[in-house]
Design an enzyme around this catalytic site. Sequence first.
Site, mmCIF file in Angstrom:
data_model
loop_
_atom_site.group_PDB
_atom_site.id
_atom_site.type_symbol
_atom_site.label_atom_id
_atom_site.label_comp_id
_atom_site.label_asym_id
_atom_site.label_seq_id
_atom_site.Cartn_x
_atom_site.Cartn_y
_atom_site.Cartn_z
ATOM 1 N N SER A 1 -28.240 -46.709 -11.812
ATOM 2 C CA SER A 1 -28.925 -45.713 -11.040
ATOM 3 C C SER A 1 -28.987 -44.472 -11.598
ATOM 4 O O SER A 1 -28.470 -44.339 -12.723
ATOM 5 C CB SER A 1 -28.597 -45.763 -9.668
ATOM 6 O OG SER A 1 -29.645 -45.179 -8.745
ATOM 7 N N ASN A 2 -29.338 -43.344 -10.905
ATOM 8 C CA ASN A 2 -29.110 -41.982 -11.404
ATOM 9 C C ASN A 2 -28.899 -41.225 -10.215
ATOM 10 O O ASN A 2 -28.809 -41.237 -9.332
ATOM 11 C CB ASN A 2 -30.553 -41.682 -12.168
ATOM 12 C CG ASN A 2 -31.736 -41.849 -11.075
ATOM 13 O OD1 ASN A 2 -31.849 -41.180 -10.214
ATOM 14 N ND2 ASN A 2 -32.486 -42.895 -11.367
ATOM 15 N N ARG A 3 -28.667 -39.916 -10.796
ATOM 16 C CA ARG A 3 -28.441 -38.749 -9.891
ATOM 17 C C ARG A 3 -29.315 -38.147 -8.739
ATOM 18 O O ARG A 3 -29.110 -37.207 -7.996
ATOM 19 C CB ARG A 3 -27.804 -37.814 -10.568
ATOM 20 C CG ARG A 3 -26.380 -38.079 -11.403
ATOM 21 C CD ARG A 3 -25.988 -36.773 -12.049
ATOM 22 N NE ARG A 3 -26.058 -35.475 -11.436
ATOM 23 C CZ ARG A 3 -26.067 -34.324 -12.018
ATOM 24 N NH1 ARG A 3 -26.100 -34.185 -13.336
ATOM 25 N NH2 ARG A 3 -26.140 -33.386 -11.404
ATOM 26 N N SER A 4 -30.602 -38.771 -8.758
ATOM 27 C CA SER A 4 -31.514 -38.108 -7.751
ATOM 28 C C SER A 4 -30.960 -38.253 -6.397
ATOM 29 O O SER A 4 -30.594 -39.261 -5.898
ATOM 30 C CB SER A 4 -32.779 -38.953 -7.856
ATOM 31 O OG SER A 4 -33.866 -38.831 -7.023
ATOM 32 N N ALA B 1 -37.190 -40.638 -8.890
ATOM 33 C CA ALA B 1 -36.745 -40.789 -10.227
ATOM 34 C C ALA B 1 -36.455 -42.559 -10.492
ATOM 35 O O ALA B 1 -35.294 -43.122 -10.326
ATOM 36 C CB ALA B 1 -35.308 -40.326 -10.329
#
Length: 217
Positions: free
Chosen positions: A21-24, A88
């Site tokens: 995943s990502n930091r969004s 994102a």
Amino acid sequence: MRFIVTAGPTREPIDPVRYLSNRSSGKMGYAIAEAALAEGHSVILISGPVSLIPPSGANLVQVTTSDEMDDAVHAHLAACDVLVMCAAVADYKPATFSTRKIKKQKNALTLELIPTRDILASLTRPSPEFLVVGFAAETDDLEANAQKKLRDKKCDIVVANDVSGNESGMESDENEVTIFFRNGEKEKISRAPKKIIARALVKILSNACEKRLTKKT
Ligand code: C5P
């Protein structure tokens, strides 16, 4: 006007307990949804997993993976006038999903990643007046990358923000964006809380959308 706003990250499963995943945080997308509702627009909010309370009045569609987000966008596209792709979305996902938890081993583990479906790039507009808005979160060459995204993803507008620092961009409550239009024009919104940026952005988007819809009649 009828908005679809996507927000937050996607999660691409590796095995039953792990994902990419990502930091969004989803804050920008949720602020846009709230600002659009405050202006009297209708909003379908397609959200990845976030810990935010959705604005009341939004039609919330919760998704987890990029494939689910793609399906949800396509399912609602025809009933809307503007798509704001603030999410994102992961660019890559694991090539395979292991139904069993991957065991720890002594050797290095290689994970094969394949590109996800690019929702924006693969979009068929439901009508020529439909407004497509992409986001660009960049750590370098902001303008060049945003211009490339306008062309490659066939967006009408790209909202670009610099995520190289801590003060603006992902996770933060503040942002600073430059809006790039297809005709070469650009407009900067200086650093401000995301809710303020969202209000200015919704005004710009609804003006652009209005122009297209009135041109038609
Ligand atoms: O290529 P990049 O991920 O930087 O592009 C960002 C823009 O493209 C965002 O508007 C994002 O929502 C959208 N995107 C998409 N489908 C993907 C990846 C990103 O629509 N698979």
